[in-house]
Scaffold this motif. Structure first.
Motif, mmCIF file in Angstrom:
data_model
loop_
_atom_site.group_PDB
_atom_site.id
_atom_site.type_symbol
_atom_site.label_atom_id
_atom_site.label_comp_id
_atom_site.label_asym_id
_atom_site.label_seq_id
_atom_site.Cartn_x
_atom_site.Cartn_y
_atom_site.Cartn_z
ATOM 1 N N PHE A 255 0.844 -1.199 0.000
ATOM 2 C CA PHE A 255 0.000 0.000 0.000
ATOM 3 C C PHE A 255 0.881 1.252 0.000
ATOM 4 O O PHE A 255 2.056 1.204 0.333
ATOM 5 N N TYR A 256 0.287 2.415 -0.348
ATOM 6 C CA TYR A 256 1.062 3.655 -0.350
ATOM 7 C C TYR A 256 1.424 4.073 1.063
ATOM 8 O O TYR A 256 2.415 4.780 1.295
ATOM 9 N N LYS A 257 0.636 3.626 2.041
ATOM 10 C CA LYS A 257 0.882 3.917 3.445
ATOM 11 C C LYS A 257 1.482 2.671 4.097
ATOM 12 O O LYS A 257 1.200 1.546 3.682
ATOM 13 N N THR A 258 2.310 2.868 5.111
ATOM 14 C CA THR A 258 2.934 1.744 5.786
ATOM 15 C C THR A 258 1.884 0.879 6.490
ATOM 16 O O THR A 258 0.958 1.394 7.114
ATOM 17 N N LEU A 259 2.036 -0.442 6.355
ATOM 18 C CA LEU A 259 1.181 -1.417 7.029
ATOM 19 C C LEU A 259 2.050 -2.244 7.965
ATOM 20 O O LEU A 259 3.180 -2.602 7.622
ATOM 21 N N PHE A 260 1.532 -2.536 9.159
ATOM 22 C CA PHE A 260 2.308 -3.348 10.094
ATOM 23 C C PHE A 260 1.401 -4.338 10.808
ATOM 24 O O PHE A 260 0.236 -4.065 11.086
ATOM 25 N N SER A 261 1.962 -5.517 11.081
ATOM 26 C CA SER A 261 1.215 -6.568 11.775
ATOM 27 C C SER A 261 2.204 -7.497 12.464
ATOM 28 O O SER A 261 3.384 -7.548 12.112
ATOM 29 N N ALA A 262 1.705 -8.221 13.457
ATOM 30 C CA ALA A 262 2.485 -9.263 14.125
ATOM 31 C C ALA A 262 2.123 -10.574 13.451
ATOM 32 O O ALA A 262 1.060 -11.138 13.736
ATOM 33 N N PRO A 263 2.936 -11.074 12.553
ATOM 34 C CA PRO A 263 2.529 -12.206 11.715
ATOM 35 C C PRO A 263 2.235 -13.477 12.480
ATOM 36 O O PRO A 263 1.421 -14.296 12.040
ATOM 37 N N GLY A 264 2.885 -13.680 13.624
ATOM 38 C CA GLY A 264 2.634 -14.900 14.386
ATOM 39 C C GLY A 264 1.190 -15.041 14.812
ATOM 40 O O GLY A 264 0.682 -16.154 14.970
ATOM 41 N N SER A 265 0.511 -13.921 14.990
ATOM 42 C CA SER A 265 -0.896 -13.950 15.406
ATOM 43 C C SER A 265 -1.830 -13.459 14.307
ATOM 44 O O SER A 265 -3.000 -13.211 14.542
ATOM 45 N N SER A 266 -1.306 -13.339 13.076
ATOM 46 C CA SER A 266 -2.158 -12.880 11.978
ATOM 47 C C SER A 266 -1.889 -13.702 10.720
ATOM 48 O O SER A 266 -2.410 -14.799 10.575
ATOM 49 N N THR A 267 -1.054 -13.208 9.817
ATOM 50 C CA THR A 267 -0.888 -13.848 8.513
ATOM 51 C C THR A 267 -0.218 -15.207 8.568
ATOM 52 O O THR A 267 -0.280 -15.961 7.591
ATOM 53 N N SER A 268 0.456 -15.524 9.677
ATOM 54 C CA SER A 268 1.076 -16.843 9.815
ATOM 55 C C SER A 268 0.455 -17.646 10.954
ATOM 56 O O SER A 268 1.032 -18.632 11.420
ATOM 57 N N SER A 269 -0.721 -17.238 11.392
ATOM 58 C CA SER A 269 -1.352 -17.900 12.545
ATOM 59 C C SER A 269 -1.751 -19.341 12.240
ATOM 60 O O SER A 269 -1.988 -20.132 13.160
ATOM 61 N N GLU A 270 -1.836 -19.694 10.939
ATOM 62 C CA GLU A 270 -2.163 -21.076 10.589
ATOM 63 C C GLU A 270 -1.029 -22.040 10.951
ATOM 64 O O GLU A 270 -1.233 -23.248 11.050
ATOM 65 N N ILE A 271 0.189 -21.494 11.109
ATOM 66 C CA ILE A 271 1.339 -22.321 11.450
ATOM 67 C C ILE A 271 1.343 -22.562 12.950
ATOM 68 O O ILE A 271 1.302 -21.607 13.732
ATOM 69 N N PRO A 272 1.388 -23.815 13.417
ATOM 70 C CA PRO A 272 1.361 -24.102 14.855
ATOM 71 C C PRO A 272 2.484 -23.386 15.610
ATOM 72 O O PRO A 272 3.569 -23.160 15.057
#
Length: 406
Positions: free
Chosen positions: A341-358
């Motif tokens: 995105f044109y604006k900065t995006l931030f997330s904690a992947p362990g609890s979001s985009t990678s949460s499917e990984i045990p």
């Protein structure tokens, strides 16, 4: 590497139906024929320039596919309604029941879940390995292995795949190398380095405006036609067709991809250097401290830099959440998944985009609770952004107060 993807995209020139500088949008789900025989021939795939039904193809989707093929330097490209639509179609086209996949251990959570949890219904198994260790990759290949799958720059740990070396390994075993190049368009030209199939989530950098979901498969004409076959093409039969209006919108945004990627990379390099000098644990392929820095440098198109993603580990999930919430309140970006995105995006992947990984597998691969993934935006004054981010970190005790005086 000196693949001129941006120039090849720029050289594509179309005229709209009434002479417009953008190609006309085919806003139809079905198409008419002057003769029944032409309809039959089109359905059988024996005609060119004729359209039957938009799930098969449409002019707008083909225009976008041509631009994506130019981007990666492949013969052809198909577009899909999501990145996962593209990924699942490729895997199901190449694999049958009882087959095996060798995949990078650090990949997008949705891809991981598809491979580990969904494919077992079809007796398809996956070995998740450290893709940067070629000996481990080779030892994981069995007579039933039908592909090596990786991300050019992995989500979210930013591990860098040695695509040329993996390609040699794949060819030695007569299996395709499939590379998801979502994190590094233009910076890395995966097909030129030996990837047989290149996948993109168009949702991210390529579209760049966080207003749609789309995917693409860039490959040989033969493979793209296999995916679209009306009898046994996974892309066709899964029905994950991209809408023509979105295809036209993404095509327009692709025209500025080269400008945006340079700025994303420039801004991220600046911040990564600054925060590493402050003593923070920063991961960015452009830093000499990154384990894949040399590999990335050797296979990159240098004018586009090392990409727009970096991670900072602030020690704990509570601290990561506090920092992201504070940065959002300070208008430094959005606490949101995705990237480009044109604006900065931030997330904690362990609890979001990678949460499917045990959790235990996250820990094994080095995905810590305090890790924040940043998709750095197109800020004009990156020095001001740095000072504002630094001030947030001082307020929370991540950096000491004297850091503001430095």
């Amino acid at each position: 590497m000196n693949h001129k993807g941006a120039e090849k995209i720029q050289d594509l020139q179309y005229f709209g139906e009434f002479g417009g500088v953008n190609p006309s949008i085919s806003d139809s789900s079905t198409y008419t024929f002057l003769s029944a025989k032409t309809m039959f021939d089109t359905f059988e795939g024996n005609t060119e320039g004729c359209y039957l039904y938009s799930r098969h193809s449409s002019p707008s989707n083909l225009y976008l596919g041509e631009a994506l093929a130019a981007l990666e330097g492949t013969e052809s490209a198909n577009v899909y309604a999501s990145g996962m639509g593209a990924i699942s179609a490729v895997i199901m086209q190449l694999c049958d029941a009882g087959d095996h996949i060798v995949s990078s251990r650090t990949i997008y959570g949705g891809t991981y879940a598809f491979m580990k949890n969904f494919l077992k219904k079809f007796d398809l198994s996956t070995s998740f390995v450290d893709i940067t260790d070629l000996e481990i990759v080779e030892n994981s290949i069995t007579p039933k292995t039908k592909m090596i799958y990786c991300e050019a720059v992995s989500n979210p740990l930013l591990e860098v795949a040695n695509i040329a070396a993996l390609s040699r390994l794949a060819k030695k075993n007569n299996i395709p190398l499939v590379v998801d190049n979502t994190f590094s368009p233009l910076s890395i030209s995966a097909a030129q380095l030996g990837a047989d199939v290149v996948i993109h989530s168009l949702t991210k950098f390529i579209n760049g405006t966080s207003d749609c979901v789309a995917g693409a498969v860039c490959a040989s004409t033969e493979f793209c036609l296999q995916l679209k076959d009306v009898n046994d093409g996974a892309g066709m039969l899964f029905g994950s067709t991209l809408d023509s209006l979105r295809a036209a919108s993404i095509l327009k945004n692709m025209r500025t991809l080269h400008i945006r990627m340079k700025k994303h990379s420039q801004n991220t390099m600046f911040l990564a250097k600054q925060f590493e000098s402050e003593g923070l644990r920063v991961v960015y392929p452009g830093l000499p401290s990154h384990s894949g820095h040399t590999i990335f440098t050797n296979q990159m198109n240098s004018e586009y830099g090392y990409g727009g993603l970096m991670t900072i580990d602030v020690g704990s999930l509570d601290m990561a959440n506090a920092l992201m919430e504070l940065m959002q309140r300070e208008n430094l970006g959005y606490l949101a998944v995705s990237l480009g995105f044109y604006k900065t995006l931030f997330s904690a992947p362990g609890s979001s985009t990678s949460s499917e990984i045990p959790q235990e597998e996250q820990e094994e691969m080095g995905l810590t609770d305090g890790l924040i993934r940043f998709s750095i935006g197109l800020d004009n004054d990156i020095q001001a952004t740095y000072m504002a981010m630094k001030n947030c970190m001082v307020k929370l005790g991540i950096l000491k107060e004297e850091a503001l005086l430095a």
